[in-house]
Design an enzyme around this catalytic site. Structure first.
Site, mmCIF file in Angstrom:
data_model
loop_
_atom_site.group_PDB
_atom_site.id
_atom_site.type_symbol
_atom_site.label_atom_id
_atom_site.label_comp_id
_atom_site.label_asym_id
_atom_site.label_seq_id
_atom_site.Cartn_x
_atom_site.Cartn_y
_atom_site.Cartn_z
ATOM 1 N N ARG A 558 -1.083 0.447 6.886
ATOM 2 C CA ARG A 558 -1.558 -0.861 7.331
ATOM 3 C C ARG A 558 -0.566 -1.478 8.322
ATOM 4 O O ARG A 558 0.642 -1.394 8.115
ATOM 5 C CB ARG A 558 -1.718 -1.773 6.109
ATOM 6 C CG ARG A 558 -2.680 -2.915 6.294
ATOM 7 C CD ARG A 558 -3.137 -3.469 4.943
ATOM 8 N NE ARG A 558 -2.021 -3.729 4.068
ATOM 9 C CZ ARG A 558 -1.720 -4.946 3.573
ATOM 10 N NH1 ARG A 558 -2.474 -5.980 3.874
ATOM 11 N NH2 ARG A 558 -0.693 -5.104 2.772
ATOM 12 N N SER A 619 7.067 2.359 0.457
ATOM 13 C CA SER A 619 7.023 2.426 -1.014
ATOM 14 C C SER A 619 7.247 3.843 -1.536
ATOM 15 O O SER A 619 6.415 4.418 -2.246
ATOM 16 C CB SER A 619 5.678 1.877 -1.512
ATOM 17 O OG SER A 619 5.524 0.541 -1.111
ATOM 18 N N ASP A 673 7.657 -2.396 -2.196
ATOM 19 C CA ASP A 673 6.607 -3.386 -2.494
ATOM 20 C C ASP A 673 7.053 -4.425 -3.525
ATOM 21 O O ASP A 673 6.574 -5.557 -3.527
ATOM 22 C CB ASP A 673 5.327 -2.685 -2.969
ATOM 23 C CG ASP A 673 5.582 -1.677 -4.077
ATOM 24 O OD1 ASP A 673 6.749 -1.450 -4.439
ATOM 25 O OD2 ASP A 673 4.586 -1.088 -4.588
#
Length: 944
Positions: A558, A619, A673
C-alpha cells in the site's frame, strides 16, 4: 352413537343458562392465553417473580435424554395415597427396551395428615422393603435415586453445580467430584388436600436422605428431585424424538417446558435451556380468570381447603371436575329443572360425584347409561331427559377444562416460538393424567383448540408412558450422564482455566524477560527481544504537513499520502499487488517493483516532482540500528526474495530509487505495525505510549526510559521498544502454561518451538486449539453422542473467526435474544462443518470456545500488566495513567476479548489506569506520523 329423541335435546331454560355459563368462547380463550403469557413473564422475571401467580420454577433439568443413558436406577414416587418404588434398567439403546420392576405400597391416611418425619420414615421403609426383595448382589453398592415429589418446590439445583463462565474473572482449577451434588428442593406449599406438618419451607431431599440414612441398610444417594410433570416430559423423550413440553391433567394440573436459559432470570446459569415447572395451577389467583369463573366454581373454591388459591387447577383438575358438576346439578335440581322437581339432598354432600363418573358420562355410547347408574346410586330416579341434561353438563365442564388447558398450552408454545425467534415451532407435547386418559374427548378438544390459539405451532400430543417411574429414571440417568460429562469436561479444560496466581506468575515472567532483553549483557538469554525502534517521541498534536507512507506486510503493498492538518488527518491510498514471482525472486526486483508503485501513485495524486518525507511500515522481523536503518533478520508470510536478509531494507529502497532515477523520496523512518499503531493513536491521544496488536499475530511496543535501554547509548528521554513478545516462552519459561492441546498445535506449525506466546493468544492458532479440544471430547463420547467427526480431523477447518461468531451474545447482559442467538450461531457453524450437533452439543462447544478465548485475553492482560507496571515503576509514580493504541482482528472482531482483557488487567495492575484506543490504519497513518514527528523535531532543532 345411540339415537337420542329430539325432545331429550330440548333443555329447560335453566339448563341452557347453566350450559351457557360453562361455555368459554374462542375470544375469551385468546384472552386467557394472553393473561397466561403475562403471568409467565412475571414468574420468569427476577423483579416480579415473588408476586407472580404462575411461579415458573426452575427445575435444573437442562437436557432431555439422548438415548445413550445406561445403568440401573432407583425411583421413589410419592402419590396421594401410595408410595411407588421402582428399579429401572436402561440399556443405552435409545431407551427403547428399558426394564422396570416396581412395587406399590398403600399409605395410611393419617400419614399424609401427620408429621413430616413420619411421612419420610414411611417412604424410606417402603424403599428398604422393596430392595430387600430385589436380590442385590452387593448390598453396599451405591444406588442413585430419583425422587418424584408432585408438590410445588423451590429448587436450587437438580444434580450438579453447572459451570458457567460469567465474565473475565479467572477461575481456579476445579477438582472433579466423585458424584453429583445432592439436589435441593424446598416445599413451597402442600396442595391436593394434603397436609403434613414440619415440611413446608424445608428441603424434601434432605428429609428423605436423612430418613434413608436412618435405616442404615442401603447406600442410596438421592441425585434428582422432580415432580410428575417433568417426569412426564422426560418419559416421552427418546433418541430422534425429543419432547420439550409436558402437560398434566390429573387430580391437579401442571405443565413444564424447556425455556431458553437466559430468560430464567432467578437462576445464575444462562447457558442453553432449562426445564421450567410452571406450577400453573395457581394461575388466576390474582383475578385474571374472573371472566371465566361461574357461581359453581366459586362454591367449589369456598368448600376447598384453601379458598382463593389454585383457581386454574380448580377449573381443570380431576379433584374438582366432579364437584363442579355436582354444584351445577344441585342448583338445577333446586330450581326444578331436574328430577321432575323432586329434591336431591344427596347432591348436597361433598365429593359424591366423582370425576371418573363425569368422564364415563360424556361417552357417546355408554354415557347415558353411566349417568343413570350414577344418579340411581345417589338415590335419585332420573328420567331419560335428566340423563341427557346431566351428560350435557358433564360435557360442558370437560370441554371447558380442555379449552382452558389448551389456552395455557398455547401460551407456552407461542412463548417458545417467540423466544427462539422461529417463524414456526414444531414440537412434541407429553400429556398424562386421569382426566386426559379418562376419555379421548378431552385430548381431541385440547389438540383442536391449541391449533386455533397457536397457529404458528405444529404440535403432536404424545401420551406419556409412566412419567412418574420411567420419566424419573430418565431424569436420574440424564443427571448422572451430565455429571459424568461435566467431570470429564472440567478435567479436560482445567489446564486452560487460569487462576489469578497463574496470571501473576506469567506477569512476573514477562517482567523478568523484559529486564533481560533490555540489558546488553543478558539480551541473548531473553525470549523477548526488546528491540529499540529509535522512535523517541510520540505526536503532540502540533505536527503539520504532507507525508508519504509505505505499508509492506503481505501479498499486497500500500502507498498512502497523509495530510496532517489543524483540523485532523486526511489520507488517500492505493493498494498494489505483489506477484508471487517477485515475492520469491530477487531483492532488486522486489524493491524496483515497490518504487514503480510509488511513482504510479505520485502521478495519480499529482505529487510528481514533490519530495515528501516518507514513513515505511515494514512488518517483518528486523534489527533496527536507527530510525531509518533496519536490518532484515528473516522473511515470513511467503516472502523469500534473495539478497535481502542481513541487509538494511531502507538502503535497498534508496538504491532501487536511484536505479529508477526517482529523486522524490525522503525516507525518514522505518517502523513495524505495532509502533505505527501507537503513533496513530498518539496523534488523537497524547497519553498513548503503548501499541498492541492482537490479530493473526500479536506484539507490543511501549515508551521505555532511555536509562533502562542498555542496548542503545544514551541516558536521556525515552525510546519506543518493540518487544516482539510473540516469542515470549521460547526459552521454556511458559512450559507449565502450555497444555497438551497447545503442544499439538505447536508441533504442526512451520516453526515448532517458536513464537510460543503468540500461539496461545493470536488468531492464527485459537481455532486449532479449539479443534483439538473438540476431538478429545468426541473421543470421550462427550460430544456428538460419541459419533465420529471426520471433518474435525482436517487442519485449520475450525477457523478462529468461528470463535467470534459463536460468542456473539454469549456472557452478555440477559436479553430476549442474546443467548438463543449465540447458540443458533454455534449450531450454524457446526452445521457448516457437517457436524450433527444437538442443542447440548452447542452449549459445550460454546464453553470450549469461551475457555480458549478467555485464556488468550487473560494471558494478553498478564503481558500488558508487566508492561504498565514496569512503566509506572521506572517513572517513580504511585499511579500511572496511560493509553494503549490497539489494532488487530481478534481484538476488534471478537465480541468479548477486549472486555476480558481490560477486566483482567485491572486485577493484575490495580495501580495503573489503562485506556484502550482502537487504531485506525496504524500501519499507514502511523508510519506517516513517525515521519511527521521526526520532521517536527528536526524543525524545532533547526530553529534553536
Amino acid at each position: 352413537g345411540r339415537s337420542v329423541p329430539r325432545w331429550a335435546l330440548t333443555s329447560h331454560p335453566q339448563v341452557q343458562r347453566a350450559l351457557l355459563e360453562l361455555t368459554v368462547s374462542l375470544e375469551t380463550l385468546h384472552e386467557v392465553k394472553g393473561h397466561m403469557l403475562e403471568a409467565m413473564a412475571k414468574g420468569l422475571s427476577q423483579q416480579t417473580h415473588e408476586e407472580a401467580t404462575v411461579h415458573m420454577l426452575p427445575t435444573y433439568v437442562c437436557s432431555t435424554p439422548d438415548g445413550t443413558e445406561k445403568g440401573e436406577f432407583l425411583v421413589v414416587e410419592l402419590r396421594r395415597r401410595h408410595v411407588r418404588t421402582l428399579w429401572v434398567t436402561l440399556p443405552g439403546d435409545g431407551n427403547q427396551n428399558l426394564q422396570l420392576k416396581d412395587q406399590l405400597f398403600d399409605m395410611p391416611e393419617d400419614i399424609m395428615q401427620g408429621k413430616g418425619e413420619a411421612l419420610f420414615d414411611f417412604i424410606a421403609q417402603c424403599l428398604c422393603q422393596f430392595l430387600d426383595g430385589a436380590g442385590l448382589s452387593n448390598p453396599q453398592q451405591r444406588l442413585p435415586l430419583g425422587f418424584v415429589f408432585p408438590f410445588s418446590c423451590r429448587q436450587t439445583r437438580l444434580d450438579q453445580a453447572r459451570h458457567s463462565q460469567q465474565g473475565a474473572r479467572p477461575v481456579q482449577h476445579r477438582v472433579p467430584t466423585a458424584r453429583p451434588c445432592s439436589p435441593q428442593g424446598e416445599l413451597i406449599a402442600w396442595s391436593k388436600d394434603v397436609r403434613c406438618s414440619d415440611v413446608e419451607g424445608h428441603d424434601v431431599v434432605q428429609l428423605l436422605q436423612a430418613a434413608i440414612n436412618k435405616q442404615e441398610r442401603y447406600q442410596v444417594d438421592v441425585v434428582a428431585l422432580l415432580n410428575d410433570t417433568v417426569g412426564t416430559m422426560m418419559s416421552c423423550s427418546t433418541e430422534g424424538m425429543p419432547c420439550e413440553v409436558a402437560l398434566l391433567a390429573d387430580t391437579g394440573t401442571n405443565s413444564c417446558f424447556m425455556a431458553e436459559g437466559c430468560h430464567v432470570e432467578i437462576v445464575e446459569e444462562t447457558s442453553g435451556r432449562m426445564c421450567v415447572n410452571t406450577e400453573w395451577g395457581s394461575f388466576g389467583d390474582d383475578g385474571a380468570l374472573s371472566s371465566v369463573l361461574t357461581p359453581y366454581d366459586q362454591s367449589v373454591d369456598q368448600e376447598s381447603q384453601k379458598p382463593g388459591h389454585q383457581r386454574f387447577e380448580k377449573l381443570i383438575g380431576g379433584l374438582y371436575l366432579g364437584e363442579i358438576v355436582r354444584h351445577v346439578l344441585a342448583k338445577l335440581a333446586a330450581e326444578g329443572a331436574l328430577f321432575s322437581g323432586t329434591a336431591a339432598p344427596a347432591l348436597g354432600t361433598k365429593d359424591v360425584f366423582k370425576t371418573q363418573q363425569v368422564l364415563e358420562i360424556i361417552d357417546d355410547e355408554a354415557g347415558l347409561a353411566a349417568a343413570r347408574n350414577t344418579l340411581q346410586a345417589l338415590g335419585l330416579a332420573p328420567s331419560e331427559q335428566d340423563c341427557c341434561h346431566v351428560q350435557q353438563v358433564c360435557r360442558a365442564v370437560v370441554t371447558r377444562a380442555a379449552g382452558l388447558c389448551a389456552a395455557g398450552l398455547a401460551a407456552i408454545l407461542s412463548y417458545m416460538c417467540r423466544s427462539r425467534e422461529l417463524e414456526r415451532l414444531k414440537t412434541n407435547v407429553a400429556v398424562d393424567g386421569t382426566v386426559y386418559r379418562g376419555h379421548p374427548r378431552f385430548g381431541e378438544i385440547l389438540h383442536r383448540i391449541t391449533k386455533l390459539l397457536a397457529p404458528e405451532c405444529t404440535v403432536t400430543l404424545v401420551p406419556a408412558m409412566d412419567g412418574g417411574g420411567r420419566g424419573a429414571a430418565m431424569v436420574t440417568a440424564v443427571a448422572l450422564r451430565l455429571a459424568a460429562q461435566r467431570r470429564e469436561l472440567d478435567q479436560i479444560l482445567a489446564p486452560l482455566r487460569l487462576s489469578i496466581a497463574d496470571l501473576q506468575r506469567v506477569q512476573a515472567l514477562m517482567r523478568r524477560e523484559m529486564d533481560l532483553g533490555l540489558n546488553k549483557e543478558t539480551n541473548a538469554q531473553s525470549s523477548v527481544r526488546m528491540l529499540p525502534s529509535y522512535v523517541r517521541n510520540t505526536p503532540d498534536g502540533t505536527e503539520r504537513g504532507d507525508f508519504l507512507a509505505l505499508d509492506l506486510g503481505g501479498t499486497n503493498f500500500r502507498v498512502l499520502v497523509v495530510h496532517v492538518e489543524k483540523e485532523g488527518v486526511r489520507m488517500a491510498s492505493e493498494i498494489y499487488a505483489i506477484p508471487q514471482a517477485i515475492m520469491q525472486g530477487t531483492g532488486e526486483a522486489l524493491f524496483d517493483h515497490i518504487i514503480d508503485c510509488i511513482i504510479d501513485f505520485q502521478q495519480k495524486q499529482g505529487l510528481t516532482g514533490q519530495v515528501l518525507p516518507l514513513g515505511f511500515t515494514f512488518s517483518f522481523p528486523c534489527r533496527q540500528l536507527g530510525l531509518d536503518k533496519a536490518v532484515l533478520l528473516n522473511w515470513t508470510k511467503g516472502f523469500s526474495a534473495s539478497g535481502c536478509v542481513g541487509n538494511d531494507v531502507v538502503q535497498m529502497l534508496r538504491e532501487a530509487a536511484r536505479r529508477k532515477q526517482h529523486t522524490g523520496l525522503d525516507i525518514v523512518a522505518v517502523v513495524n505495525d505495532t509502533v505505527g499503531t501507537m503513533m496513530s493513536c498518539g496523534y488523537d491521544d497524547p497519553s498513548c505510549e503503548i501499541g498492541l496488536i492482537v490479530g493473526t499475530g500479536t506484539n507490543t511496543c511501549y515508551m521505555e526510559e532511555m536509562q533502562n535501554v542498555g542496548t542503545v547509548e544514551g541516558e536521556e528521554g525515552r525510546m519506543c521498544i518493540n518487544m516482539e513478545w510473540g516469542a515470549f516462552g521460547e526459552n521454556g519459561c511458559l512450559d507449565d502454561i502450555f497444555t497438551d492441546f497447545d503442544r499439538m498445535v505447536d508441533e504442526k506449525t512451520i516453526n515448532p518451538g517458536k513464537q510460543r506466546f503468540e500461539k496461545l493468544i493470536s488468531g492464527m492458532y485459537l481455532g486449532e486449539i479449539v479443534r483439538y479440544i473438540l476431538l478429545a471430547l468426541v473421543e470421550k463420547h462427550i460430544l456428538f453422542r460419541g459419533k465420529p467427526a471426520p471433518k474435525l480431523q482436517t487442519r485449520d477447518i475450525f477457523q478462529t473467526k468461528f470463535l467470534s461468531t459463536i460468542e456473539i451474545g454469549a456472557d452478555g447482559p440477559r436479553c430476549a435474544c442474546s443467548d438463543g442467538l449465540a447458540l443458533r450461531q454455534v449450531r450454524g457453524v457446526l452445521h457448516e462443518l457437517e457436524l450433527d450437533a444437538s442443542f447440548e452439543d452447542s452449549v459445550l462447544v460454546r464453553e470450549v470456545c469461551q475457555t480458549v478465548s478467555l485464556r488468550a485475553a487473560q494471558l494478553c492482560a498478564a503481558g500488558m500488566a508487566a508492561v504498565v507496571e514496569k512503566m509506572r515503576e521506572s517513572r517513580g509514580q504511585t499511579q500511572l495513567a496511560v493509553t494503549v493504541g490497539v489494532d488487530g482482528t481478534l481484538y476488534k472482531l471478537h465480541p468479548r476479548f477486549s472486555q476480558h482483557l481490560q477486566h483482567t488487567l485491572r486485577e493484575l495492575a490495580p495501580k495503573c489506569f489503562v485506556t484502550f484506543l482502537q487504531s485506525e490504519d496504524g500501519s499507514g497513518k502511523g508510519a506517516a506520523l513517525v515521519a511527521a514527528v521526526q520532521c517536527r523535531l528536526a524543525q524545532a532543532q533547526g530553529q534553536q
